[in-house]
Motif scaffolding. Sequence first.
Motif, short mmCIF file in Angstrom:
data_model
loop_
_atom_site.label_atom_id
_atom_site.label_comp_id
_atom_site.label_asym_id
_atom_site.label_seq_id
_atom_site.Cartn_x
_atom_site.Cartn_y
_atom_site.Cartn_z
N ASP A 63 15.03 31.37 28.52
CA ASP A 63 13.72 31.34 27.85
C ASP A 63 13.40 32.72 27.28
O ASP A 63 13.69 33.75 27.91
CB ASP A 63 12.61 30.94 28.84
N ASN A 64 12.79 32.75 26.13
CA ASN A 64 12.36 34.01 25.48
C ASN A 64 13.51 34.96 25.17
O ASN A 64 13.31 36.17 25.11
CB ASN A 64 11.32 34.74 26.36
N THR A 65 14.72 34.43 25.03
CA THR A 65 15.84 35.28 24.62
C THR A 65 16.38 34.78 23.28
O THR A 65 16.23 33.61 22.94
CB THR A 65 16.99 35.27 25.66
N SER A 66 16.99 35.68 22.54
CA SER A 66 17.59 35.28 21.26
C SER A 66 19.07 35.62 21.20
O SER A 66 19.78 35.19 20.30
CB SER A 66 16.86 35.96 20.10
N VAL A 67 19.54 36.41 22.18
CA VAL A 67 20.95 36.81 22.24
C VAL A 67 21.44 36.66 23.68
O VAL A 67 20.72 36.97 24.62
CB VAL A 67 21.14 38.27 21.77
N THR A 68 22.67 36.18 23.83
CA THR A 68 23.32 36.09 25.13
C THR A 68 24.56 36.97 25.12
O THR A 68 25.42 36.79 24.26
CB THR A 68 23.70 34.63 25.45
N CYS A 69 24.61 37.91 26.04
CA CYS A 69 25.73 38.86 26.14
C CYS A 69 26.53 38.55 27.40
O CYS A 69 26.01 38.65 28.51
CB CYS A 69 25.18 40.29 26.19
N ILE A 70 27.80 38.17 27.23
CA ILE A 70 28.65 37.87 28.38
C ILE A 70 29.43 39.13 28.76
O ILE A 70 30.13 39.70 27.94
CB ILE A 70 29.65 36.74 28.05
N LEU A 71 29.28 39.55 30.00
CA LEU A 71 30.04 40.70 30.50
C LEU A 71 31.31 40.14 31.16
O LEU A 71 31.26 39.51 32.21
CB LEU A 71 29.20 41.50 31.50
N ALA A 72 32.44 40.36 30.50
CA ALA A 72 33.69 39.68 30.87
C ALA A 72 34.56 40.54 31.77
O ALA A 72 35.10 41.56 31.34
CB ALA A 72 34.45 39.28 29.61
N GLY A 73 34.70 40.10 33.01
CA GLY A 73 35.65 40.69 33.94
C GLY A 73 36.94 39.88 33.93
O GLY A 73 37.15 39.02 33.06
N GLN A 74 37.77 40.11 34.92
CA GLN A 74 39.08 39.47 34.96
C GLN A 74 38.99 37.95 35.05
O GLN A 74 39.79 37.23 34.44
CB GLN A 74 39.89 40.01 36.14
N TYR A 75 38.02 37.42 35.80
CA TYR A 75 37.97 35.97 36.06
C TYR A 75 36.77 35.26 35.43
O TYR A 75 36.59 34.07 35.62
CB TYR A 75 37.96 35.72 37.57
N THR A 76 35.96 35.98 34.68
CA THR A 76 34.71 35.43 34.16
C THR A 76 34.94 34.13 33.38
O THR A 76 34.17 33.18 33.50
CB THR A 76 34.01 36.47 33.26
N HIS A 77 36.01 34.10 32.57
CA HIS A 77 36.26 32.95 31.70
C HIS A 77 36.48 31.64 32.47
O HIS A 77 36.30 30.57 31.92
CB HIS A 77 37.47 33.22 30.80
N GLN A 78 36.85 31.74 33.75
CA GLN A 78 37.15 30.53 34.52
C GLN A 78 35.91 29.92 35.16
O GLN A 78 35.97 28.81 35.68
CB GLN A 78 38.12 30.88 35.66
N ARG A 79 34.80 30.61 35.14
CA ARG A 79 33.66 30.21 35.95
C ARG A 79 32.80 29.15 35.27
O ARG A 79 32.33 29.33 34.15
CB ARG A 79 32.81 31.43 36.30
N ARG A 80 32.59 28.07 36.00
CA ARG A 80 31.83 26.93 35.48
C ARG A 80 30.45 27.35 34.99
O ARG A 80 30.00 26.91 33.93
CB ARG A 80 31.70 25.88 36.58
#
Length: 200
Positions: A63-80
């Motif tokens: 809510d009230n955000t316009s941008v989402t920033c993903i901080l990518a570590g080694q396993y972040t991409h696998q997380r549901r």
Amino acid sequence: DKGSVKFVVYRDQNDIWRVWNVRNSWVVNDTREAYGFFDGSVIEKKKRESDDSLKRFLREGLDNTSVTCILAGQYTHQRRWVRYEIAQSMVKGNGLLSVFIHQLKDKDGYISRKGTNPLDEMGVYLANGSYYLAEWHDNKWIKYRDFLNPITLNSKFSPKPTSNSVVPLSIFFKTYDFIDNNGRSSLSSWIENAANQIGK
């Protein structure tokens, strides 16, 4: 609100130090608020309640955000639940960006292995005249399991899918490396670019 950013982090024990490093560089600059840097125990508590409870909590975090920033570590991409926040950001029409943090040192002075870009593992496709979200699973694209409804693609998203061939989100949204691309001084401009990309 153009200045509101949601930071998506997977709270891997080894990445906590790296995440706080990024958070502090963001907050110190211009006394900004840092959405998304809540205690990992909050997620665990919601997870114990139910999937729906956690999903609602994650949606409300956008809510009230316009941008989402993903901080990518080694396993972040696998997380549901990282995927869920990416999906809901697409549903909401947020700008997205991915920032690799593996080269930041942890509390013991070690860097980590580079993971896969989470934006490579989520995409969009066209079916029966509507756009749907897809995820990479078992070495193939499948319909995204946690949000099955059609989505409205931002008019600036390009290239738009023209068939059921999946267009990964990384084709449109940018990815950076916090160390290689000097995130300490550049993060705010990356975020601004992500907002501009989708006309926010």
